[in-house]
Design a protein around this motif. Structure first.
Motif, mmCIF file in Angstrom:
data_model
loop_
_atom_site.group_PDB
_atom_site.id
_atom_site.type_symbol
_atom_site.label_atom_id
_atom_site.label_comp_id
_atom_site.label_asym_id
_atom_site.label_seq_id
_atom_site.Cartn_x
_atom_site.Cartn_y
_atom_site.Cartn_z
ATOM 1 N N ALA A 73 90.355 63.543 -45.113
ATOM 2 C CA ALA A 73 91.192 62.826 -46.083
ATOM 3 C C ALA A 73 92.127 61.925 -45.294
ATOM 4 N N ASP A 74 92.098 60.644 -45.616
ATOM 5 C CA ASP A 74 93.011 59.681 -44.999
ATOM 6 C C ASP A 74 94.257 59.599 -45.861
ATOM 7 N N ILE A 75 95.407 59.917 -45.256
ATOM 8 C CA ILE A 75 96.671 59.939 -45.974
ATOM 9 C C ILE A 75 97.495 58.739 -45.524
ATOM 10 N N TYR A 76 97.839 57.880 -46.478
ATOM 11 C CA TYR A 76 98.628 56.687 -46.190
ATOM 12 C C TYR A 76 100.060 56.950 -46.641
ATOM 13 N N TYR A 77 101.004 56.752 -45.729
ATOM 14 C CA TYR A 77 102.403 57.081 -46.006
ATOM 15 C C TYR A 77 103.319 55.950 -45.560
ATOM 16 N N THR A 78 104.535 55.973 -46.102
ATOM 17 C CA THR A 78 105.601 55.093 -45.641
ATOM 18 C C THR A 78 106.824 55.947 -45.355
ATOM 19 N N VAL A 79 107.741 55.378 -44.588
ATOM 20 C CA VAL A 79 108.996 56.057 -44.269
ATOM 21 C C VAL A 79 110.107 55.250 -44.924
ATOM 22 N N LEU A 80 110.830 55.873 -45.793
ATOM 23 C CA LEU A 80 111.838 55.189 -46.586
ATOM 24 C C LEU A 80 112.952 54.617 -45.718
ATOM 25 N N GLY A 81 113.140 53.310 -45.796
ATOM 26 C CA GLY A 81 114.242 52.641 -45.125
ATOM 27 C C GLY A 81 114.069 52.417 -43.633
ATOM 28 N N LYS A 82 112.986 52.837 -43.042
ATOM 29 C CA LYS A 82 112.807 52.727 -41.590
ATOM 30 C C LYS A 82 111.544 51.955 -41.231
ATOM 31 N N LYS A 96 92.222 74.691 -54.854
ATOM 32 C CA LYS A 96 91.023 75.512 -54.697
ATOM 33 C C LYS A 96 89.792 74.631 -54.485
ATOM 34 N N LEU A 97 89.428 74.476 -53.229
ATOM 35 C CA LEU A 97 88.223 73.746 -52.855
ATOM 36 C C LEU A 97 87.409 74.617 -51.919
ATOM 37 N N ARG A 98 86.122 74.443 -51.937
ATOM 38 C CA ARG A 98 85.275 75.196 -51.015
ATOM 39 C C ARG A 98 85.539 74.756 -49.576
ATOM 40 N N VAL A 99 85.701 73.452 -49.397
ATOM 41 C CA VAL A 99 85.975 72.891 -48.075
ATOM 42 C C VAL A 99 87.255 72.061 -48.167
ATOM 43 N N MET A 100 88.226 72.369 -47.329
ATOM 44 C CA MET A 100 89.448 71.563 -47.295
ATOM 45 C C MET A 100 89.258 70.467 -46.244
ATOM 46 N N PRO A 101 89.440 69.219 -46.624
ATOM 47 C CA PRO A 101 89.234 68.114 -45.679
ATOM 48 C C PRO A 101 90.226 68.158 -44.516
ATOM 49 N N HIS A 102 89.798 67.639 -43.370
ATOM 50 C CA HIS A 102 90.705 67.440 -42.242
ATOM 51 C C HIS A 102 91.638 66.288 -42.609
ATOM 52 N N LEU A 103 92.875 66.378 -42.196
ATOM 53 C CA LEU A 103 93.875 65.389 -42.571
ATOM 54 C C LEU A 103 94.055 64.357 -41.461
ATOM 55 N N ARG A 104 94.081 63.099 -41.851
ATOM 56 C CA ARG A 104 94.346 62.005 -40.920
ATOM 57 C C ARG A 104 95.443 61.148 -41.521
ATOM 58 N N PHE A 105 96.565 61.043 -40.817
ATOM 59 C CA PHE A 105 97.717 60.303 -41.318
ATOM 60 C C PHE A 105 97.712 58.879 -40.774
ATOM 61 N N HIS A 106 97.995 57.921 -41.672
ATOM 62 C CA HIS A 106 98.051 56.508 -41.315
ATOM 63 C C HIS A 106 99.308 55.906 -41.934
ATOM 64 N N TYR A 107 100.040 55.153 -41.140
ATOM 65 C CA TYR A 107 101.204 54.452 -41.678
ATOM 66 C C TYR A 107 100.719 53.307 -42.557
ATOM 67 N N ASP A 108 101.261 53.195 -43.748
ATOM 68 C CA ASP A 108 100.846 52.187 -44.718
ATOM 69 C C ASP A 108 101.684 50.922 -44.541
ATOM 70 N N GLN A 109 101.056 49.870 -44.052
ATOM 71 C CA GLN A 109 101.735 48.597 -43.799
ATOM 72 C C GLN A 109 101.911 47.754 -45.054
ATOM 73 N N SER A 110 101.290 48.137 -46.164
ATOM 74 C CA SER A 110 101.288 47.269 -47.342
ATOM 75 C C SER A 110 102.689 47.037 -47.900
ATOM 76 N N VAL A 111 103.563 48.031 -47.854
ATOM 77 C CA VAL A 111 104.920 47.854 -48.374
ATOM 78 C C VAL A 111 105.691 46.865 -47.497
ATOM 79 N N VAL A 112 105.565 47.014 -46.189
ATOM 80 C CA VAL A 112 106.243 46.106 -45.263
ATOM 81 C C VAL A 112 105.691 44.694 -45.426
ATOM 82 N N ASN A 113 104.368 44.578 -45.502
ATOM 83 C CA ASN A 113 103.759 43.260 -45.671
ATOM 84 C C ASN A 113 104.172 42.623 -46.994
#
Length: 129
Positions: free
Chosen positions: A49-58, A88-105
């Protein structure tokens, strides 16, 4: 085909809600700022699972972003384990974190548009006089 997409989309939405709560209330890393989970994209085979996140104010401070990325990367195992308990899933996806540039852009583009409008109004205002 459409049913498979909607299932991964529903799983992504559920993971997004759970991750937002877990990061806010259970991750106790001092490097972690106010992280907002914008989107979770789950692979069709649920391998990751690709997780896209932002950091508020930074958004403009690379050192803060690097610290947050390191904190999230170090919490991957904990978050995956807690997600497996909550979702409840049979397989839990591996997590991959990515900084989301869309808000900054988006902010940068909005500022450029505002500047262009001001410049245009200034040029048109001077020509009319």
């Amino acid at each position: 085909m459409a049913g498979e997409f909607s299932r991964t989309s529903r799983i992504g939405d559920q993971l997004q809600k759970e991750l937002a709560s877990l990061i806010q209330f259970e991750v106790k890393d001092p490097r972690l700022g106010l992280v907002t989970v914008n989107e979770v994209r789950v692979a069709k085979d649920l391998g990751y699972a690709d997780i896209y996140y932002t950091v508020l104010g930074k958004d403009d401070q690379p050192e803060v972003l690097a610290e947050n990325q390191a904190a999230l990367d170090s919490a991957k195992g904990f978050l995956r384990r807690r997600l497996a308990q909550e979702v409840k899933l049979r397989v839990m996806p591996h997590l991959r974190f990515h900084y989301d540039q869309s808000v900054v852009n988006g902010s940068r583009m909005s500022a450029l548009i505002d500047e262009a409008i001001r410049d245009d109004e200034t040029k048109n205002g001077n020509e009319g006089e």
